[in-house]
Enzyme design. Structure first.
Site, PDB file in Angstrom:
ATOM      1  N   TYR A 126      -9.608  -4.356   1.914  1.00 33.41           N
ATOM      2  CA  TYR A 126      -8.920  -4.416   3.198  1.00 33.41           C
ATOM      3  C   TYR A 126      -8.495  -5.851   3.482  1.00 33.41           C
ATOM      4  O   TYR A 126      -7.412  -6.110   4.001  1.00 33.41           O
ATOM      5  CB  TYR A 126      -9.824  -3.887   4.323  1.00 33.41           C
ATOM      6  CG  TYR A 126     -10.106  -2.410   4.203  1.00 33.41           C
ATOM      7  CD1 TYR A 126      -9.207  -1.466   4.673  1.00 33.41           C
ATOM      8  CD2 TYR A 126     -11.283  -1.957   3.615  1.00 33.41           C
ATOM      9  CE1 TYR A 126      -9.459  -0.116   4.560  1.00 33.41           C
ATOM     10  CE2 TYR A 126     -11.550  -0.594   3.490  1.00 33.41           C
ATOM     11  CZ  TYR A 126     -10.634   0.316   3.962  1.00 33.41           C
ATOM     12  OH  TYR A 126     -10.877   1.658   3.844  1.00 33.41           O
TER      13      TYR A 126
ATOM     14  N   ASN B 250      -2.021   6.680   7.609  1.00 30.73           N
ATOM     15  CA  ASN B 250      -1.055   6.884   6.536  1.00 30.73           C
ATOM     16  C   ASN B 250      -0.620   8.352   6.516  1.00 30.73           C
ATOM     17  O   ASN B 250      -1.445   9.233   6.302  1.00 30.73           O
ATOM     18  CB  ASN B 250      -1.698   6.491   5.199  1.00 30.73           C
ATOM     19  CG  ASN B 250      -0.874   6.870   4.002  1.00 30.73           C
ATOM     20  OD1 ASN B 250       0.311   7.167   4.098  1.00 30.73           O
ATOM     21  ND2 ASN B 250      -1.510   6.859   2.840  1.00 30.73           N
TER      22      ASN B 250
ATOM     23  N   CYS C 142      -3.557   4.953  -0.036  1.00 27.75           N
ATOM     24  CA  CYS C 142      -4.575   4.309   0.797  1.00 27.75           C
ATOM     25  C   CYS C 142      -5.970   4.519   0.210  1.00 27.75           C
ATOM     26  O   CYS C 142      -6.887   3.761   0.526  1.00 27.75           O
ATOM     27  CB  CYS C 142      -4.496   4.801   2.239  1.00 27.75           C
ATOM     28  SG  CYS C 142      -4.649   6.569   2.434  1.00 27.75           S
ATOM     29  N   HIS C 143      -6.112   5.500  -0.677  1.00 28.67           N
ATOM     30  CA  HIS C 143      -7.413   5.713  -1.321  1.00 28.67           C
ATOM     31  C   HIS C 143      -7.783   4.546  -2.244  1.00 28.67           C
ATOM     32  O   HIS C 143      -8.932   4.390  -2.603  1.00 28.67           O
ATOM     33  CB  HIS C 143      -7.426   7.040  -2.095  1.00 28.67           C
ATOM     34  CG  HIS C 143      -6.445   7.114  -3.217  1.00 28.67           C
ATOM     35  ND1 HIS C 143      -5.114   7.441  -3.009  1.00 28.67           N
ATOM     36  CD2 HIS C 143      -6.583   6.883  -4.542  1.00 28.67           C
ATOM     37  CE1 HIS C 143      -4.486   7.422  -4.174  1.00 28.67           C
ATOM     38  NE2 HIS C 143      -5.356   7.086  -5.122  1.00 28.67           N
TER      39      HIS C 143
ATOM     40  N   GLU D  52      -8.372   8.111 -11.451  1.00 33.61           N
ATOM     41  CA  GLU D  52      -7.463   7.038 -11.845  1.00 33.61           C
ATOM     42  C   GLU D  52      -8.128   6.078 -12.832  1.00 33.61           C
ATOM     43  O   GLU D  52      -7.502   5.640 -13.792  1.00 33.61           O
ATOM     44  CB  GLU D  52      -6.949   6.284 -10.619  1.00 33.61           C
ATOM     45  CG  GLU D  52      -6.005   7.104  -9.775  1.00 33.61           C
ATOM     46  CD  GLU D  52      -5.348   6.313  -8.668  1.00 33.61           C
ATOM     47  OE1 GLU D  52      -5.462   5.067  -8.637  1.00 33.61           O
ATOM     48  OE2 GLU D  52      -4.690   6.941  -7.814  1.00 33.61           O
TER      49      GLU D  52
END
Length: 163
Positions: free
Chosen positions: A92, A115, A123-124, A150
């Site tokens: 952040y 979002n 945003c994850h 990912e």
């Protein structure tokens, strides 16, 4: 005119909304916005196919027309999120610095929570400075699963493409 359609995915039900030319919302759940016509359009189907490919690990980038509506600060944060590479995370604090307001970590968190286009605007991929996952509109458990997906796909891709 807004159109929306609900789909089932391996991560749960997802609703995709478009305004006739751009995707305006992707969220988990099955509540259709009251201002939307429940009808599957070619753009909604294309977006769903890309979401499915992403969730299977077959897609690393989305190629959809999107429209983000929010405050100037929210849009700046969402633009910064779009620059986080697949398989990586930013804190952040890093996003706050990227948008020119290094002390606005909480405001960045708030913008992430608002979002409107989950997955596409990643945003994850935003975590605390310690690397801990925190907060996600669709739940922290799903955020952790997306990050693990990912990471796994990135490691697999990187190791299979060593020259």
């Amino acid at each position: 005119m807004n159109y929306a359609f609900s789909y089932s995915t391996c991560a749960g039900d997802v609703v995709i909304v478009e305004d006739g030319s751009s995707v305006t919302s992707i969220f988990f759940g099955n509540d259709i916005p009251p201002d939307a016509v429940y009808s599957e359009t070619p753009l909604l189907k294309k977006a769903f196919n890309q979401v499915q490919e992403y969730l299977r690990g077959d897609r690393r980038e989305f190629s959809l027309p999107i429209k983000l509506e929010g405050t100037d600060f929210q849009k700046a944060v969402w633009d910064a999120l779009l620059s986080i590479p697949y398989g990586e995370t930013k804190s952040y604090s890093e996003i706050a610095s990227a948008v020119g307001n290094p002390r606005s970590q909480r405001a960045v968190g708030s913008a992430c929570s608002k979002n409107p286009i989950l997955l596409v605007v990643p945003c994850h991929r935003v975590v605390s400075s310690s690397g801990a996952t925190s907060g996600y509109a669709a739940g922290v458990a799903l955020k952790e699963k997306l990050l693990e997906l990912e990471k796994r796909i990135s490691q697999s891709f990187d190791s299979s493409h060593i020259v």
